[in-house]
Design an enzyme around this catalytic site. Structure first.
Site, PDB file in Angstrom:
ATOM      1  N   LYS A 149      41.133 -13.215 -19.987  1.00 22.50           N
ATOM      2  CA  LYS A 149      42.137 -13.559 -18.744  1.00 22.50           C
ATOM      3  C   LYS A 149      42.561 -14.878 -18.706  1.00 22.50           C
ATOM      4  CE  LYS A 149      42.948 -10.848 -15.167  1.00 22.50           C
ATOM      5  NZ  LYS A 149      43.720  -9.536 -15.409  1.00 22.50           N
ATOM      6  N   THR A 199      39.399  -7.469 -18.146  1.00 20.87           N
ATOM      7  CA  THR A 199      39.805  -8.929 -17.944  1.00 20.87           C
ATOM      8  C   THR A 199      39.740  -9.239 -16.386  1.00 20.87           C
ATOM      9  OG1 THR A 199      42.087  -8.599 -17.771  1.00 20.87           O
ATOM     10  CG2 THR A 199      41.293  -9.048 -19.849  1.00 20.87           C
ATOM     11  N   ARG A 216      61.551 -52.096 -28.498  1.00 21.14           N
ATOM     12  CA  ARG A 216      62.145 -50.635 -27.791  1.00 21.14           C
ATOM     13  C   ARG A 216      61.157 -50.114 -26.846  1.00 21.14           C
ATOM     14  NH1 ARG A 216      60.477 -45.832 -32.319  1.00 21.14           N
ATOM     15  NH2 ARG A 216      58.442 -46.407 -32.486  1.00 21.14           N
ATOM     16  N   GLN A 230      52.555 -43.723 -34.810  1.00 22.74           N
ATOM     17  CA  GLN A 230      51.401 -43.564 -35.853  1.00 22.74           C
ATOM     18  C   GLN A 230      50.301 -44.558 -35.712  1.00 22.74           C
ATOM     19  OE1 GLN A 230      54.614 -42.863 -36.739  1.00 22.74           O
ATOM     20  NE2 GLN A 230      54.534 -40.999 -38.228  1.00 22.74           N
ATOM     21  N   HIS A 275      62.319 -40.174 -26.270  1.00 20.77           N
ATOM     22  CA  HIS A 275      63.097 -41.307 -26.563  1.00 20.77           C
ATOM     23  C   HIS A 275      63.993 -41.903 -25.496  1.00 20.77           C
ATOM     24  CE1 HIS A 275      62.087 -40.447 -30.919  1.00 20.77           C
ATOM     25  NE2 HIS A 275      62.476 -39.180 -30.602  1.00 20.77           N
TER      26      HIS A 275
END
Lengths: 274, 274, 274, 274
Positions: free
Chosen positions: D11, D56, D168, D211, D239
């Site tokens: 469930k 369930t 940025r 990264q 972005h």
């Protein structure tokens, strides 16, 4: 005779973020802007004549371009500047409506932020030659109390199954919007104060119904802030339903609940001055 | 003096499905119902007096209970029955508004179905002692054409960057709602016909702007169906933007597009009779 | 020692639409593309050395640029071309995974379309020097049957309240994905056939449980299509719960149901060859 | 031969809220629970034999029933208790997986709360006779920095249009999940500490790429918390694209941005010990 009735057009969901640089920290602002124009657009509809149409793409560009110089303080000030721009530069535009919703960010260092949640600060500015109407508010203010809320003495009819209770969870995704009278010195300070009043009233109220708490919240705002002409509150009742533990030989003294999204009670009310 | 202004309450998002058994097949219906009541609820707000409040939980139960006997044909007929029920059985209720949105299912065998998509058939019935207003429509009608659509001769200002085009993709998630005059014999047949007229007009129109196509669609409905008093169309422009292949030395003759959700042009208009 | 484990990067949700012009009609295609690359990216993580990083922005541009010449038939062929492109042109990339989901549109005239609903055709291509794996499928296939479905003889324990039933609604938002062996001549024809087999099996099966129907659907695909190596089905059980009309003195002979989204049973199974 | 491969059922989306009453305040907890069972279910699939199937619906009831006594501290402890319950009471169940996501609420008075935003604390417990695996984490941790982030020296190819930048906006909706080794004394204290380490590393890192920051965040957690065996971070790059103000004769010195949702870079990495 078939003819054009009420109509408008504009650009919705213009997503803009801005960094305002202060000596010791950055202010990060993120807004969504809707622009809607009304005016002399009949031949655009009936003849395909676009000579009075300022494209929605241009409206979008205008939002970004004007943000550089004019989105420096409150969303109300920027929305008003945008609305005036469209009416003043485009003579076929009679009324411009600009809506801005601002996403909340909490600053954790001079240049880093964490989301302030789903809650948004909002404004709607309607501007034409005759009048300016500024309606500000909050959406998605998700608040909850675990007690000091009941619901009793209501009507019973053949389809009633709800039990009376003097102690229940009261949860709502509140939307508040209030109309200002006259010019305001600092919209952002006033917003913070009104929001605080709404929260304190919700938290402190001994609620006999959603309606009663809604009215108390609106009344508190009107009593405290003379600049507010009227306030509308929308309070969906996000039910937390007691799970039936008795069927398993257990008691459930307001402990375990099913949290539901649908269906939901929907309570709407306006509090006014007279 | 601070006092209660306009207000209403009810239950939203009541999810109901029903099997109607015919000799050779099952009819499967799935609807979402919103109920909203207006009336004499002032003391509920100001005093916490619930003696005139029919709980939203009871409203929900009523929807399910009345569906057995009364949701057998159109959503309009069921909405009207529900609205009348609340006004007739609750003397403090002046006006009941019932909104129903029906999910489309396509039957593939006598008892099996596949989703008919996001499109929903809708109705809103407003009922009080004086008048009944029935507004029906469609939401999320996602339609698109790959040609016969242009946008030229529009205003240029310092913030214009959009290029004129005589051939573009026109895509919209159309919402249409029309007000009926007088009683209608078969709402479902009429709905199917109006929907077909909207689709045929959209597909066949040589569009100079969204506004012009919107008006043509509304005009076609009013011309064809005397039972429709007026129609409102909301047509967000779901832009498909030409991708700049020239920057890679390739041509893009209306071939490859960026499909965007935001921002979107938002065109709204009502077509009326006079 | 702390070090980098498994990692990948790429661009998700590249929204692309394309018009393919045929003599007598336009073919309109709309897809969402995800690109993900694995390879020699350790110094990017540990040193911030980007000299082996093809920006995700460039990956996005590549999807649009290659679509012009190479998205002309199936999503499988385009995904394979993209995956090969990244591995062949970037020596630091060992494996490229390209996922494409295609939105369904129904053509109503030579150049006009209506949405084909939420259902999407999908593919995932994993490509490296050693192997190519093509997994295709469907998501959001919303199907339902009003009878020929029961659920009985299950385990009862102290927390059981569910009643056995030999006749219930069976509704699911099915996701199917199957792995192909070897090269396929026409992925689109095969997709249409597999989809038809899934639908026919669902509709025709006398279901004793979701599990049994899931297995029958997978078995039918493997029996009919030798090119399919294995198939995985995910079948959330979108419960339609009988509303208790007895409490109002009425009967409910599988007529009126509460349609629920949450919670939902979630049944997942793979059918394989051995 | 066609046969059943890997399979599971359970469930999902069990919505539970609980009030834990302390002398001077209420603790309000809100969770979503998924249960998934693996075991001896072959005949359920192949024969429609339900005698080994715990419905369930019963799984759902069990979650609510056991919450009364056993959801009193961390979600990890409750998930473990639930998983053990299913394996210990159902001999056909080999492995139980319980996932819990907890919604954040901020207490503003002893009994009133405001939403803590979209961020959720999560755990997944996989339990069988041989091993117990506890993976905890955060989802929807929406964080952003306005500087100390660049992206330079990347590969240029024929499809490159991205410009190098040393400054940025870096915004991400971070999902972190870490695997614990051995038993933990207080999961909630440890969670708070790990979350604080992730935030501090993100805010303080001078980022040369997503990264590199991802690896730094994972490394900081492994260095500080010996109880963490490995950590996986998923960091979609939301972005914020510089709007081109130069086309209107204005400069844009990292001031005005288009905030985008799609497409997005998607960076995933695991940091391990060796």
């Amino acid at each position: 005779m078939i003819k054009l009735g009420e109509n408008s057009y504009g650009k919705n969901a213009v997503q803009l973020s801005k960094i305002i640089r202060h000596p010791d920290h950055h202010e990060f602002r993120q807004i969504t802007v809707n622009v809607s124009l009304k005016g002399d657009f009949e031949t655009a509809h009936t003849l395909g004549d676009n000579t009075k149409i300022l494209p929605t793409d241009t409206q979008k560009n205008t939002v970004y371009a004007l943000a550089k110089e004019h989105f420096t303080t409150s969303i109300e000030a920027f929305a008003l500047h945008l609305a005036e721009h469209f009416v003043h530069t485009q003579q076929q535009v009679a009324t411009a409506t600009v809506e801005i919703a601002e996403t909340a960010w909490s600053r954790i260092t001079p240049h880093a932020y964490i989301s302030g949640g789903a809650e948004k600060r909002t404004t709607q500015v309607i501007y034409n030659a005759a009048t300016t109407t500024i309606t500000s508010g909050i959406t998605d203010l998700l608040i909850l109390k675990t007690t000091d809320s009941g619901f009793e003495h209501f009507i019973k009819d053949p389809y009633t199954t709800l039990k009376e209770t003097s102690d229940r969870i009261f949860a709502t995704q509140c939307e508040a919007s209030w109309i200002y009278k006259g010019a305001i010195k600092d919209y952002s300070v006033l917003f913070d104060n009104i929001r605080a009043t709404l929260l304190a009233t919700f938290a402190g109220h001994n609620s006999l119904s959603v309606q009663q708490t809604l009215f108390a919240m609106g009344e508190a705002v009107l009593e405290t802030y003379p600049a507010v002409k009227e306030i509308t509150l929308k309070m969906p009742n996000k039910h937390h339903v007691l799970f039936n533990l008795e069927q398993f030989g257990m008691s459930n003294q307001n402990e375990v609940f099913i949290a539901t999204d649908e269906p939901y009670g929907y309570i709407v009310g306006t509090v006014i001055r007279e």
